[in-house]
Design a protein around this motif. Structure first.
Motif, mmCIF file in Angstrom:
data_model
loop_
_atom_site.group_PDB
_atom_site.id
_atom_site.type_symbol
_atom_site.label_atom_id
_atom_site.label_comp_id
_atom_site.label_asym_id
_atom_site.label_seq_id
_atom_site.Cartn_x
_atom_site.Cartn_y
_atom_site.Cartn_z
ATOM 1 N N THR A 141 50.163 -35.188 44.830
ATOM 2 C CA THR A 141 51.419 -35.525 45.498
ATOM 3 C C THR A 141 52.319 -34.300 45.470
ATOM 4 N N VAL A 142 52.937 -33.999 46.598
ATOM 5 C CA VAL A 142 53.894 -32.905 46.692
ATOM 6 C C VAL A 142 55.276 -33.544 46.747
ATOM 7 N N VAL A 143 56.123 -33.177 45.791
ATOM 8 C CA VAL A 143 57.476 -33.729 45.722
ATOM 9 C C VAL A 143 58.452 -32.641 46.156
ATOM 10 N N GLY A 144 59.216 -32.942 47.200
ATOM 11 C CA GLY A 144 60.234 -32.006 47.669
ATOM 12 C C GLY A 144 61.432 -32.036 46.729
ATOM 13 N N MET A 145 61.859 -30.890 46.305
ATOM 14 C CA MET A 145 63.003 -30.770 45.400
ATOM 15 C C MET A 145 64.131 -30.029 46.129
ATOM 16 N N GLY A 146 65.292 -30.003 45.527
ATOM 17 C CA GLY A 146 66.411 -29.227 46.052
ATOM 18 C C GLY A 146 66.761 -29.603 47.476
ATOM 19 N N LYS A 147 66.974 -28.584 48.312
ATOM 20 C CA LYS A 147 67.382 -28.811 49.697
ATOM 21 C C LYS A 147 66.303 -29.519 50.503
ATOM 22 N N LEU A 148 65.043 -29.279 50.188
ATOM 23 C CA LEU A 148 63.971 -29.997 50.870
ATOM 24 C C LEU A 148 64.053 -31.478 50.538
ATOM 25 N N GLY A 149 64.167 -31.801 49.264
ATOM 26 C CA GLY A 149 64.250 -33.196 48.849
ATOM 27 C C GLY A 149 65.474 -33.898 49.403
ATOM 28 N N ALA A 156 67.289 -20.076 56.082
ATOM 29 C CA ALA A 156 66.925 -19.101 55.063
ATOM 30 C C ALA A 156 66.445 -19.743 53.759
ATOM 31 N N SER A 157 66.396 -21.061 53.714
ATOM 32 C CA SER A 157 66.016 -21.743 52.472
ATOM 33 C C SER A 157 64.583 -21.454 52.082
ATOM 34 N N ASP A 158 64.383 -21.305 50.766
ATOM 35 C CA ASP A 158 63.022 -21.393 50.296
ATOM 36 C C ASP A 158 62.748 -22.890 50.116
ATOM 37 N N VAL A 159 61.506 -23.223 49.901
ATOM 38 C CA VAL A 159 61.116 -24.620 49.798
ATOM 39 C C VAL A 159 60.699 -24.868 48.345
ATOM 40 N N ASP A 160 61.468 -25.708 47.662
ATOM 41 C CA ASP A 160 61.194 -26.038 46.268
ATOM 42 C C ASP A 160 60.354 -27.302 46.210
ATOM 43 N N ARG A 173 43.848 -26.395 40.939
ATOM 44 C CA ARG A 173 43.043 -25.694 41.947
ATOM 45 C C ARG A 173 43.461 -26.137 43.351
ATOM 46 N N VAL A 174 43.613 -27.446 43.540
ATOM 47 C CA VAL A 174 43.989 -27.974 44.851
ATOM 48 C C VAL A 174 45.424 -27.575 45.201
ATOM 49 N N ALA A 175 46.323 -27.605 44.226
ATOM 50 C CA ALA A 175 47.713 -27.200 44.474
ATOM 51 C C ALA A 175 47.772 -25.745 44.922
ATOM 52 N N ARG A 176 46.946 -24.900 44.342
ATOM 53 C CA ARG A 176 46.913 -23.492 44.757
ATOM 54 C C ARG A 176 46.428 -23.366 46.204
ATOM 55 N N ALA A 177 45.471 -24.196 46.594
ATOM 56 C CA ALA A 177 44.985 -24.178 47.980
ATOM 57 C C ALA A 177 46.078 -24.656 48.943
ATOM 58 N N VAL A 181 48.279 -22.286 52.092
ATOM 59 C CA VAL A 181 48.634 -22.630 53.473
ATOM 60 C C VAL A 181 50.149 -22.643 53.643
ATOM 61 N N ALA A 182 50.858 -23.317 52.754
ATOM 62 C CA ALA A 182 52.312 -23.463 52.874
ATOM 63 C C ALA A 182 53.016 -22.114 52.824
ATOM 64 N N ARG A 183 52.519 -21.203 52.006
ATOM 65 C CA ARG A 183 53.167 -19.887 51.889
ATOM 66 C C ARG A 183 52.946 -19.012 53.115
ATOM 67 N N ALA A 184 52.039 -19.404 53.997
ATOM 68 C CA ALA A 184 51.906 -18.713 55.277
ATOM 69 C C ALA A 184 53.058 -19.104 56.207
ATOM 70 N N CYS A 185 53.784 -20.161 55.821
ATOM 71 C CA CYS A 185 54.879 -20.683 56.652
ATOM 72 C C CYS A 185 56.256 -20.517 56.037
ATOM 73 N N PHE A 186 56.358 -20.539 54.705
ATOM 74 C CA PHE A 186 57.645 -20.536 54.006
ATOM 75 C C PHE A 186 57.547 -19.740 52.723
ATOM 76 N N ARG A 187 58.725 -19.414 52.173
ATOM 77 C CA ARG A 187 58.791 -19.004 50.777
ATOM 78 C C ARG A 187 58.781 -20.318 49.986
ATOM 79 N N VAL A 188 57.829 -20.442 49.090
ATOM 80 C CA VAL A 188 57.688 -21.690 48.330
ATOM 81 C C VAL A 188 57.936 -21.380 46.863
ATOM 82 N N ASP A 189 58.786 -22.199 46.240
ATOM 83 C CA ASP A 189 59.113 -22.059 44.827
ATOM 84 C C ASP A 189 58.569 -23.272 44.093
ATOM 85 N N VAL A 190 57.709 -23.038 43.112
ATOM 86 C CA VAL A 190 57.159 -24.132 42.322
ATOM 87 C C VAL A 190 57.618 -24.067 40.866
ATOM 88 N N ASP A 191 58.617 -23.229 40.567
ATOM 89 C CA ASP A 191 59.108 -23.104 39.198
ATOM 90 C C ASP A 191 60.024 -24.259 38.849
#
Length: 191
Positions: A141-149, A156-160, A173-177, A181-191
Motif C-alpha cells: 500500500t502506498v500512503v500519500g503524506m503531506g501535500k499529496l495526502g 514544485a512539490s515533491d511527493v511524500d 524490493r517491490v517498493a523500490r521497483a 517508476v514514480a521517480r521518473a515522474c516526480f521527486r519522491v520522498d520516503v523519509d
C-alpha cells in the motif's frame, strides 16, 4: 504568423517574444497546425498561455505530437496507461501530458488553486497506481503524506509517501521497483 486571431493572442500574452519564437518553431515543423490554431480559439488560448509561462511545457508542446490534442480539449482527462500498455516510459509520458492539461486549465482560469492542487494530487496518485501495476506490487500500500495526502500539491512539490507491506522482506524490493517508476515522474520522498 500572419493570421489575425493568432497574432492578437500572442501580442496579449505574458511573453510575446518567447511565444513568437516557440510558435515559429512549431509551425515550421508542423505547418498545418497554424490554421488549426487560427480556427480554434480555446486551443490557441491554451497553447499561447502555456508557451508564455513555461519553458519545459513549451519544449513538451514542440516535441510531443499529442500535446496540441490535449490543449484542444482541456476537459478530457485521459486515463493513465494500464495493462499491456503500462511501462515506465508510458506512465512518464502520460504524466507529462496530464501536467500540461492541468497547467493549461490553471493558466486559462478554468480551475482555481484548490482545484489545481487536487488535480495534481490525483495525477500523482495515478502515477503511483501505474507504478504499482508495473512493479506487480501485490500486498503493498502506498500512503500519500503531506501535500499529496491533503490533495494540495503544487507544481514544485515533491511527493511524500509511506509504504506499508504485508511481507516486509519482499515489500522493500517491490517498493523500490515502484519508486523506480514514480521517480521518473516526480521527486519522491520516503523519509
Amino acid at each position: 504568423m500572419t493570421r489575425p486571431g493568432l497574432h492578437a493572442t500572442v501580442e496579449h500574452s505574458a511573453d510575446p517574444a518567447a511565444v513568437k519564437v516557440a510558435l515559429a518553431r512549431l509551425t515550421e515543423a508542423h505547418p498545418e497546425e497554424e490554421l488549426r490554431l487560427e480556427e480554434d480559439a480555446s486551443l490557441r488560448s491554451a497553447l499561447v498561455s502555456v508557451l508564455a509561462a513555461s519553458r519545459s511545457l513549451t519544449e513538451l508542446c514542440l516535441a510531443e505530437p499529442a500535446a496540441l490534442d490535449v490543449l484542444a480539449d482541456l476537459d478530457d482527462r485521459t486515463s493513465p496507461p494500464s495493462g499491456d500498455d503500462a511501462s515506465k516510459e508510458a506512465v512518464r509520458r502520460w504524466k507529462r501530458l496530464e501536467l500540461l492539461r492541468i497547467a493549461a486549465r490553471d493558466l486559462t482560469g478554468v480551475d482555481d488553486l484548490p482545484d489545481v492542487g487536487r488535480a495534481l494530487a490525483a495525477m500523482a496518485g495515478d502515477v503511483f497506481d501505474g507504478a504499482c501495476a508495473i512493479a506487480g506490487a501485490e500486498g503493498l500500500t502506498v500512503v500519500g503524506m503531506g501535500k499529496l495526502g491533503g490533495s494540495e500539491l503544487n507544481y514544485a512539490s515533491d511527493v511524500d509517501v509511506m509504504f506499508v507491506a504485508e511481507d516486509p522482506a519482499g515489500g522493500e524490493r517491490v517498493a523500490r521497483a515502484v519508486l523506480d517508476v514514480a521517480r521518473a515522474c516526480f521527486r519522491v520522498d520516503v523519509d
